[in-house]
Design a protein around this motif. Sequence first.
Motif, mmCIF file in Angstrom:
data_model
loop_
_atom_site.group_PDB
_atom_site.id
_atom_site.type_symbol
_atom_site.label_atom_id
_atom_site.label_comp_id
_atom_site.label_asym_id
_atom_site.label_seq_id
_atom_site.Cartn_x
_atom_site.Cartn_y
_atom_site.Cartn_z
ATOM 1 N N THR A 27 0.912 -1.173 0.011
ATOM 2 C CA THR A 27 -0.083 0.108 0.024
ATOM 3 C C THR A 27 0.705 1.257 -0.034
ATOM 4 O OG1 THR A 27 -1.744 -1.035 1.320
ATOM 5 C CG2 THR A 27 -1.729 1.112 1.220
ATOM 6 N N ASP A 28 1.918 1.478 0.820
ATOM 7 C CA ASP A 28 2.945 2.488 0.932
ATOM 8 C C ASP A 28 3.602 2.429 -0.365
ATOM 9 O OD1 ASP A 28 2.505 2.700 3.612
ATOM 10 O OD2 ASP A 28 3.906 1.370 4.096
ATOM 11 N N THR A 33 1.372 4.350 -3.067
ATOM 12 C CA THR A 33 1.259 5.796 -2.476
ATOM 13 C C THR A 33 2.302 6.179 -3.051
ATOM 14 O OG1 THR A 33 -0.152 5.286 -0.325
ATOM 15 C CG2 THR A 33 0.847 7.274 -0.836
ATOM 16 N N LEU A 34 3.695 5.747 -2.940
ATOM 17 C CA LEU A 34 4.673 6.464 -3.300
ATOM 18 C C LEU A 34 4.595 6.521 -4.976
ATOM 19 C CD1 LEU A 34 7.114 4.839 -0.981
ATOM 20 C CD2 LEU A 34 6.488 7.333 -0.953
ATOM 21 N N SER A 59 2.048 6.508 -7.144
ATOM 22 C CA SER A 59 1.214 7.537 -7.404
ATOM 23 C C SER A 59 1.709 8.983 -7.204
ATOM 24 C CB SER A 59 -0.264 7.231 -6.920
ATOM 25 O OG SER A 59 -0.327 7.500 -5.389
ATOM 26 N N ASN A 60 2.137 9.129 -6.377
ATOM 27 C CA ASN A 60 2.903 10.560 -6.205
ATOM 28 C C ASN A 60 4.083 10.744 -6.675
ATOM 29 O OD1 ASN A 60 1.054 11.769 -3.938
ATOM 30 N ND2 ASN A 60 1.704 9.928 -2.639
ATOM 31 N N CYS A 72 3.108 12.443 2.260
ATOM 32 C CA CYS A 72 2.229 11.216 1.483
ATOM 33 C C CYS A 72 1.705 10.673 2.712
ATOM 34 C CB CYS A 72 3.153 10.380 1.012
ATOM 35 S SG CYS A 72 4.115 10.896 -0.360
ATOM 36 N N PRO A 73 0.164 10.236 2.316
ATOM 37 C CA PRO A 73 -0.594 9.838 3.381
ATOM 38 C C PRO A 73 -0.391 8.430 3.975
ATOM 39 C CG PRO A 73 -1.685 9.694 1.435
ATOM 40 C CD PRO A 73 -0.421 10.500 1.073
ATOM 41 N N GLY A 74 -0.310 7.996 4.926
ATOM 42 C CA GLY A 74 0.206 6.859 5.548
ATOM 43 C C GLY A 74 1.537 6.497 5.820
#
Length: 80
Positions: A39-40, A43-44, A46-47, A65-67
């Motif tokens: 999940t992390d 997130t990375l 996509s960012n 970054c969320p999370g």
Amino acid sequence: ETFKVYENKPASSIMEKVGEDYMAKFVGALTSIRSVNKTDAGTLASNFGSLKALASTTREELSLCPGLGALKVERIYNAF
């Protein structure tokens, strides 16, 4: 029973297979960092979009970054 099936087989036959596409390699590279999960890594991805962009980021940008907590941010930053 399952143990007996794999008793004389190499470790590579029971290890998780990593796909050959870029995203699978990206996730595989990031999840090798302690405490970073899929999940992390998503997130990375996509960012930042690429490992090159991620490697050139600052701690402050990572912390947005969320999370991602302070410990994960530090581990990711130190990995690059």
